[in-house]
Motif scaffolding. Structure first.
Motif, PDB file in Angstrom:
ATOM      1  N   SER A  23       1.072  -1.216  -0.056  1.00  0.00           N
ATOM      2  CA  SER A  23       0.128  -0.145   0.017  1.00  0.00           C
ATOM      3  C   SER A  23       0.862   1.488   0.104  1.00  0.00           C
ATOM      4  CB  SER A  23      -0.918   0.168   1.360  1.00  0.00           C
ATOM      5  OG  SER A  23      -2.071  -1.081   1.062  1.00  0.00           O
ATOM      6  N   TYR A  81      -2.914   5.021   1.127  1.00  0.00           N
ATOM      7  CA  TYR A  81      -3.465   3.585   0.821  1.00  0.00           C
ATOM      8  C   TYR A  81      -3.418   2.587   1.866  1.00  0.00           C
ATOM      9  CZ  TYR A  81      -4.070   4.896  -4.175  1.00  0.00           C
ATOM     10  OH  TYR A  81      -4.414   5.529  -5.392  1.00  0.00           O
ATOM     11  N   GLN A 128      -5.742  -2.830   7.563  1.00  0.00           N
ATOM     12  CA  GLN A 128      -4.414  -3.762   7.237  1.00  0.00           C
ATOM     13  C   GLN A 128      -3.469  -3.375   8.697  1.00  0.00           C
ATOM     14  OE1 GLN A 128      -2.880  -1.152   3.940  1.00  0.00           O
ATOM     15  NE2 GLN A 128      -3.053  -3.028   2.522  1.00  0.00           N
TER      16      GLN A 128
END
Lengths: 183, 190
Positions: B106, B113, B118
């Motif tokens: 990312s 991102y 995550q």
């Protein structure tokens, strides 16, 4: 709020720099040579402008305001002038050589391979030296790192843009090396 | 051909660093701080993150170089390194490292991102603040190194046999200005 406990309340990149002083020191030494060292044919203002422009392309609020304010300080301009350059540098009264370097920086922001021989030849035809092309590419590349460090950890940034303008004089005088992160 | 006049006998970033030793010094210090420590993440794991990001950025020189350094730390397991670069999800590595590679992927696209989800996944698999920090900065730093190399069109050796030799230099001595100031390794049969 930052994704990790930085153990401090410092804004932007200063948070993770204080959290990780060893990497912070290397990052600031790099910034010092690229942006603040006087032994350079690009002015401090031009180099900060490249940093601000790339940060704007990367949509990094903290970095584009810090370095936009630095450029504003060196150019002795208003904020609108810097904003105009970030938005559409072609239609601003900066030199053609600086525009050609911003074009190269804009390509670096997309990815190294976006820089074309034509872009570099054009910059050189306007008087850009190898060292100036080198520094432009490395400044742009370094901001692709700084911007990701700042936003990848979701650090906080002051929303009042005047805050950045008011801090620029101090940073211009102190430089980046051995920065007092708490000041 | 490189966009600027650099020593043609030096490969990749080494020629750029020789051109600009002032910036090479802090870049070498950054690489040592991020890649030459086994604190929380092993040197092999750190190089795998670097190689994966360099692969995503399509930087041949950096992905081969850092892949080869990872191979040095992984007892010659080149297949594993190649798989982590291209398809880490199916590689034989711990789930925690996979979660960190997802974060690194990312960061490669852009800082924003990276998602809270995550981070949460990585934490549940045992990742600490320091591991997340180092993952983000390694990935970010390679978004710089990769652009530096390709943005100036640095010379990229196509002879894959030359990469393990340079990797051995790094595995033994770490990063630093010796990589351009000392003699470049040459294959025995050259």
């Amino acid at each position: 709020m930052a994704y990790i406990d930085l153990q401090n309340d410092l804004p932007g990149i200063r948070g993770p720099m204080a959290y990780s002083p060893e990497t912070g020191k290397a990052l600031n030494e790099l910034a010092e040579i690229l942006l603040h060292d006087e032994n350079n044919t690009l002015t401090r203002g031009e180099r900060e402008l490249i940093g601000a422009f790339v940060s704007s392309e990367n949509d990094c609020f903290f970095c584009q305001n810090v370095h936009g304010a630095m450029a504003q300080y060196y150019f002795q301009s208003d904020m609108q002038f810097i904003d105009d350059i970030k938005k559409d540098y072609h239609s601003t009264p900066i030199s053609d050589k600086l525009k050609s370097l911003l074009t190269i920086a804009g390509s670096v922001q997309k990815g190294g391979k976006y820089v074309t021989t034509e872009q570099v030849d054009y910059a050189k035809s306007l008087g850009a030296t190898d060292k100036e092309v080198h520094d432009t590419v490395l400044i742009a590349a370094a901001f692709c790192m700084f911007n990701r460090y700042v936003d990848g950890l979701n650090t906080w940034a002051p929303q009042d843009r005047q805050v950045y303008v008011e801090r620029a004089k101090m940073r211009a005088e102190d430089g980046y090396a051995n920065m007092n992160l708490n000041k | 051909m490189p966009h600027i006049n650099v020593d043609e006998n030096l490969p990749g970033i080494r020629a750029l660093m020789a051109f600009s030793p002032e910036t090479a010094t802090p870049m070498g210090e950054l690489a040592n701080a991020l890649l030459r420590t086994n604190e929380v993440l092993s040197m092999a794991e750190r190089e795998l993150i670097a190689a994966h990001v360099s692969y995503l950025n399509d930087c041949f020189y950096c992905q081969q170089s850092h892949g080869a350094i990872a191979v040095c730390y992984l007892d010659g397991n080149n297949d594993l390194v190649e798989q982590v670069k291209r398809d880490y999800v199916n590689a034989d590595i711990p789930d925690k490292l996979k979660a960190l590679l997802a974060i690194a992927g990312s960061v490669q696209k852009g800082g924003k991102y990276v998602t809270p989800e995550q981070i949460e996944v990585a934490r549940k698999l045992g990742a600490t603040d320091k591991e997340i920090h180092d993952t983000v900065l390694i990935a970010a730093a390679f978004c710089m190194f990769n652009r530096y190399v390709d943005g100036l069109a640095a010379n990229t050796p196509t002879d894959l046999a030359s990469y393990p030799l340079r990797a051995k230099q790094i595995a033994e001595k770490g990063y630093g200005n010796h990589i351009f100031s000392s003699k470049q390794p040459v294959p025995e049969n050259a």
